[in-house]
Write an enzyme that holds these catalytic residues in place. Sequence first.
Site, PDB file in Angstrom:
ATOM      1  N   GLU A   1     -19.494  -1.984   0.953  1.00 33.04           N
ATOM      2  CA  GLU A   1     -18.695  -1.079   1.776  1.00 33.04           C
ATOM      3  C   GLU A   1     -18.982   0.370   1.403  1.00 33.04           C
ATOM      4  O   GLU A   1     -19.121   0.710   0.216  1.00 33.04           O
ATOM      5  CB  GLU A   1     -17.212  -1.416   1.544  1.00 33.04           C
ATOM      6  CG  GLU A   1     -16.265  -0.571   2.372  1.00 33.04           C
ATOM      7  CD  GLU A   1     -14.796  -0.899   2.114  1.00 33.04           C
ATOM      8  OE1 GLU A   1     -14.514  -1.999   1.597  1.00 33.04           O
ATOM      9  OE2 GLU A   1     -13.945  -0.054   2.439  1.00 33.04           O
TER      10      GLU A   1
ATOM     11  N   CYS B   1     -11.018   3.199   6.750  1.00 28.07           N
ATOM     12  CA  CYS B   1     -11.001   3.878   5.455  1.00 28.07           C
ATOM     13  C   CYS B   1     -12.258   4.705   5.215  1.00 28.07           C
ATOM     14  O   CYS B   1     -12.202   5.769   4.590  1.00 28.07           O
ATOM     15  CB  CYS B   1     -10.836   2.853   4.332  1.00 28.07           C
ATOM     16  SG  CYS B   1     -11.949   1.443   4.473  1.00 28.07           S
TER      17      CYS B   1
ATOM     18  N   HIS C   1       0.789  -1.234   0.000  1.00 28.77           N
ATOM     19  CA  HIS C   1       0.000   0.000   0.000  1.00 28.77           C
ATOM     20  C   HIS C   1       0.824   1.287   0.000  1.00 28.77           C
ATOM     21  O   HIS C   1       0.283   2.349   0.301  1.00 28.77           O
ATOM     22  CB  HIS C   1      -0.960   0.030   1.211  1.00 28.77           C
ATOM     23  CG  HIS C   1      -2.136  -0.889   1.077  1.00 28.77           C
ATOM     24  ND1 HIS C   1      -2.037  -2.255   1.130  1.00 28.77           N
ATOM     25  CD2 HIS C   1      -3.465  -0.642   0.903  1.00 28.77           C
ATOM     26  CE1 HIS C   1      -3.239  -2.799   1.001  1.00 28.77           C
ATOM     27  NE2 HIS C   1      -4.124  -1.866   0.857  1.00 28.77           N
TER      28      HIS C   1
ATOM     29  N   CYS D   1     -17.009   2.824   1.297  1.00 22.41           N
ATOM     30  CA  CYS D   1     -15.971   3.310   0.387  1.00 22.41           C
ATOM     31  C   CYS D   1     -16.215   2.867  -1.054  1.00 22.41           C
ATOM     32  O   CYS D   1     -15.790   3.550  -1.989  1.00 22.41           O
ATOM     33  CB  CYS D   1     -14.592   2.804   0.816  1.00 22.41           C
ATOM     34  SG  CYS D   1     -13.903   3.711   2.198  1.00 22.41           S
TER      35      CYS D   1
ATOM     36  N   HIS E   1     -11.843  -6.880  -5.372  1.00 22.33           N
ATOM     37  CA  HIS E   1     -12.089  -5.932  -4.286  1.00 22.33           C
ATOM     38  C   HIS E   1     -12.773  -4.683  -4.861  1.00 22.33           C
ATOM     39  O   HIS E   1     -12.238  -4.021  -5.748  1.00 22.33           O
ATOM     40  CB  HIS E   1     -10.732  -5.588  -3.668  1.00 22.33           C
ATOM     41  CG  HIS E   1     -10.780  -4.727  -2.457  1.00 22.33           C
ATOM     42  ND1 HIS E   1     -10.755  -3.359  -2.530  1.00 22.33           N
ATOM     43  CD2 HIS E   1     -10.845  -5.045  -1.142  1.00 22.33           C
ATOM     44  CE1 HIS E   1     -10.793  -2.857  -1.298  1.00 22.33           C
ATOM     45  NE2 HIS E   1     -10.843  -3.860  -0.444  1.00 22.33           N
TER      46      HIS E   1
ATOM     47  N   GLU F   1     -14.021  -8.488   0.261  1.00 23.49           N
ATOM     48  CA  GLU F   1     -14.740  -7.204   0.097  1.00 23.49           C
ATOM     49  C   GLU F   1     -15.012  -7.000  -1.387  1.00 23.49           C
ATOM     50  O   GLU F   1     -14.726  -5.940  -1.941  1.00 23.49           O
ATOM     51  CB  GLU F   1     -13.902  -6.057   0.663  1.00 23.49           C
ATOM     52  CG  GLU F   1     -13.466  -6.284   2.111  1.00 23.49           C
ATOM     53  CD  GLU F   1     -12.668  -5.123   2.698  1.00 23.49           C
ATOM     54  OE1 GLU F   1     -11.708  -4.687   2.048  1.00 23.49           O
ATOM     55  OE2 GLU F   1     -13.028  -4.643   3.790  1.00 23.49           O
TER      56      GLU F   1
END
Lengths: 667, 667
Positions: free
Chosen positions: B339, B419, B146, B341, B271, B323
């Site tokens: 989610e 997040c 990341h 996000c 994802h 996810e």
Amino acid sequence: MSMERAGRFSNMVVRRPLLAKQVKIDDQFWSPRVQQVKDVMVPYQWEVLNDRIAGAAPSHAVENFRIAAGEKEGPFQGWVFQDSDVAKWLEAASYCLANEPDPDLDDLVDVVVHLVTKAQQEDGYLDTRFTIKESEKRWTNLRDNHEMYCAGHMIEAAVAHYEATGKRTLLDTICRLADHIDAKFGPQPGKKRGYPGHEEIELALVKLYRVTGEDRYLQLSRFFIDERGRIPHYYNIEAQTRGDNQPEGQYVKTYSQAHVPVREQDVAVGHAVRAMYLYSGMADIAIETGDEALAKACRHIWTNLTTRQMYITGGIGSSVHGEAFTFDYDLPNDTAYTETCAAIGLVFWAHRMLLLDSDRKYADVMERALYNGVLSGISLGGREYFYVNPLEVWPEACEKRHDHGHVDVVRQPWFDCACCPPNIARLLASIGQYIYSHDEEALYVHLFVGSAVRCELKGRRVSLTQETGYPWTGQVSLVVGCEDASPFTVAIRIPGWSRGATLAVNGVAIDAAASPDADGYARIEQSWRDGDRIELGLPMPIQRVRAHAAVREDAGKIALMRGPVVYCLEEVDNGPNLSRLCLPRDGALGLEEPDEALGGVCAIRGVARRRRSSTEQADALYNAANLEEDEVPIRAVPYFAWGNRRPGEMIVWIRETMRPEAAGPGR
Amino acid sequence: MSMERAGRFSNMVVRRPLLAKQVKIDDQFWSPRVQQVKDVMVPYQWEVLNDRIAGAAPSHAVENFRIAAGEKEGPFQGWVFQDSDVAKWLEAASYCLANEPDPDLDDLVDVVVHLVTKAQQEDGYLDTRFTIKESEKRWTNLRDNHEMYCAGHMIEAAVAHYEATGKRTLLDTICRLADHIDAKFGPQPGKKRGYPGHEEIELALVKLYRVTGEDRYLQLSRFFIDERGRIPHYYNIEAQTRGDNQPEGQYVKTYSQAHVPVREQDVAVGHAVRAMYLYSGMADIAIETGDEALAKACRHIWTNLTTRQMYITGGIGSSVHGEAFTFDYDLPNDTAYTETCAAIGLVFWAHRMLLLDSDRKYADVMERALYNGVLSGISLGGREYFYVNPLEVWPEACEKRHDHGHVDVVRQPWFDCACCPPNIARLLASIGQYIYSHDEEALYVHLFVGSAVRCELKGRRVSLTQETGYPWTGQVSLVVGCEDASPFTVAIRIPGWSRGATLAVNGVAIDAAASPDADGYARIEQSWRDGDRIELGLPMPIQRVRAHAAVREDAGKIALMRGPVVYCLEEVDNGPNLSRLCLPRDGALGLEEPDEALGGVCAIRGVARRRRSSTEQADALYNAANLEEDEVPIRAVPYFAWGNRRPGEMIVWIRETMRPEAAGPGR
């Protein structure tokens, strides 16, 4: 009312299951299945246990015995409970021998019995896992190690073998094992106050007590049941002894029904198979000892299980996580675990509850599980098995969704953890034990299966011969056999699903079926003569069944049943996306002629409405436009017979629409 | 048709998002939310990032920067992407400063910018995880670590900060970071041909390119996009370099959309947040470079996502496992991951697609996500958040079922993996950017939000002032501002959900709304004068929406919508067991006055039928008896407002019954 009855009976008389040899099956539905156990399953499973079937998960179970017996060198392989597969095979084979003599099978069983005996240790210990490997860990982890579970299955096998053949070979071996365990465990000073993580030995020891008359076995079984869940908790004690000072959490204790003492339990919890075997053992002890507190716990748990946690198929244990019960009314169809062994265990328990308390509710559930959730576990050909029996299958989800990964779309030739196939074999081979029972007064007819039973009633040898086309017809005839006029009661179960049952004796209609006793049995008490004939008529309309309003998964849906048989829709008959179908409330449904390609089952035909996938619909994911539907024919087949053709979707619960069939004047 | 348009536009003109400063919000629905970001969320989240909120999961994010900056000693704590929470906070705070000057906040931001700059390494590297700990592992595992994801968020923060304040402090720091990355990665000899496991830097570099004019940043973004999924696969190359010779499986590659080169992708996979950020970056590159192959891939994936894999709320990514997306039409309501996000990411992508191809379908989805799946992620008070946004909640299942364990029944003050909260803050604070866009010809109105926009069209400075009570009313007025008569086009989106829209200019009805262009925009092309007024009328009936017939979970069910707002039933209004309710197809539904206790939302009232739990019903789990129902009032509230009162059940999809409301003559 039934509890009063129960009290009366359980205090008055000990009722025991009939022996396999007392009942002969001659039935168009069950005989081929019993025969299949002998002709197909027992030979096939023997090959699997010897690792000779290509494509089946390796077993190594017989090999483990050879190694433990000193005939070969090698490592133990398989699960800690691998021995139990051999035990269940021996039990199934023994029932086959009880049903019909077979010298070749008898010889093969003798060979296996000899091997098992040779694998036994000097002190009576018998478990190949802790004989081949880590013998110092014997009896150090009852919670996880399944030694008592394997012993229980060996005991059941030995009892079945003795009753079928009269040979004491396996029984003597297994009594030495039971004596070894009795020497290690119990309330007496110097013994461990342990009990198994996976129950099984409790019910087995009661069988051993019944066949040997040895009270120690009954007391040992009762000890295991009494001790379970007591404080200080044995799982913690043995963990500390092992040097593991992390006290075991509540989850693991609940998982094996050891969270509280059994008499304080009133809800079905934890691993469903373990639960069924425990409750069966509790009922056995209640039958044998008249222990009302145990009987009461059984009745409370039964009520919870069958009115809150049981699928319409008799499948139980909704969650793959722990192969377990979850909570009241949580009955998802597509992720249902409903292990075949759990439905089998429910049959075991129901049978014992029926002996404890005469009440048709137990026979209703036994029948429900038998014709649906048990039989679904095996293919019509007898060589493939479901471990998991969901009530809805969407193959793409089973393949691609992580939370559906436990659902097999097609039956498998074997399993890595192969508890179910031999379990179903031993149940089918001993199906005769579940049809009848008797006390001093009455001969009970619990199931409708073509068969003949012999027993002693009031000192007289009597018989009953049953003929029926059940479950495809509701006509049952029963012919009494006796040497001279015999006064006794024939008590016939009027199933909870039936309405308008009729009864006649020697052609004369009687009222008993219309108003059975409070326990659901129609009792005919008279002085019987040889050849007297009872005719039972059970009307068998196709029924639309709804689930309780609290079962969210089944809201707005119906299941089709006829008699005890639950039906389902398969993609092979009805096309893909079965969720598009809905059944009009008043639409006609009809029965097909027997489908020989599907084992002679009677399918159901009807007309449904199917949501259209029009060109516009095909693109828009969400749409305020009106619903477009077509009328389409549907075909429902018995749930137990699903998955025997092409792989595809299946649903038991079908959406129901209230839309009136015929257009009213306003249209 | 829309693809033709798209080609035309994307080849002709580069359309870019408006700056936060170009649009001022003055809206009864959105202004309080924008204000809440500044008054509540930014201060609250600052406290959380400094670990000063009791009961909130610890963040350590600011502490990590202090340690990396040498101001303190200590270990790195938190996730490998912990820095991104600080970056998203900086970005949200910057938008707040763009909306409204605030010297105190400005000072605080300066302090944080100073801290971030101090944490940067000599060579431009900036990532506290690999500065505090294991600096030798910098850039050795792009798949998992990341670093580029955090860099991307820092770049977005820097661009927002510069545009809001005109200060180059953070921008200069972050350009050094981008230059550092550019020096390490790229197609040139000696550079690594890597790309991030979690996309984000691609879209960020395009923003940096736009604000700096530095082509290298655009080329670096394009490199990351071009390189993704190519063979030999970089995940394998870097794994080998690390000494890990196990080639990475397909699952992990698909999870991060690196299974094949991006131009070959046509289905939303993996994802969901990663996917949205990648597709946004792809659209950005297509906008800036006219890359038709990229645009085409975006359009194909968009069609798959929005016609096969999107919830009615704009929630996406149905599975907790990874996810992630699963497969077409697999949209379970109770286990939906969706989610927050991911819905935010869908807004980002939809916005870019709208710039790429003028087509209302993008704005429709952007609006759907904004008013439903995004806003549901935050409590009305602004201090609690949902990470997961299911469309059906049964609290007992969330508590007791293993496969529902990811569903929170109440919003949380923070998350271990946090997040979503700062992501929603930065989106709400910059909502102005999503309302309008323009090309050389036309000023587009995509969203109906009280606001004023200023831009240059054909060399003239023009403005548009929008007033509306949307989404509670469909009346929208737009007033043109210009210095002298200005010929240009006002293009107004006629939402896909609307029927019978009306338009008037200075009180005179025009036809444009009734027959918008094929792209769904009503275009009014004329010479505008200052003060000209356009009135748009969108009828807003309560709509019963059905899902596509292939969505099994929604079969036989409807969702209530009004305008863009999806409604739901909550237990607090409708009692327990919402599955018992069904809505008659023709039953009347009415709108309530605004509910001030629930943030001024307009609830819906109606009458439903509710399955009765009679005494008999209460016991029998399966029953062939008839269904008994009562008529009961129901109340539906906007989905985004659910869970702001007592914890309880919630459903979006409601069973529908075809039973006629009034009895016909035959009854």
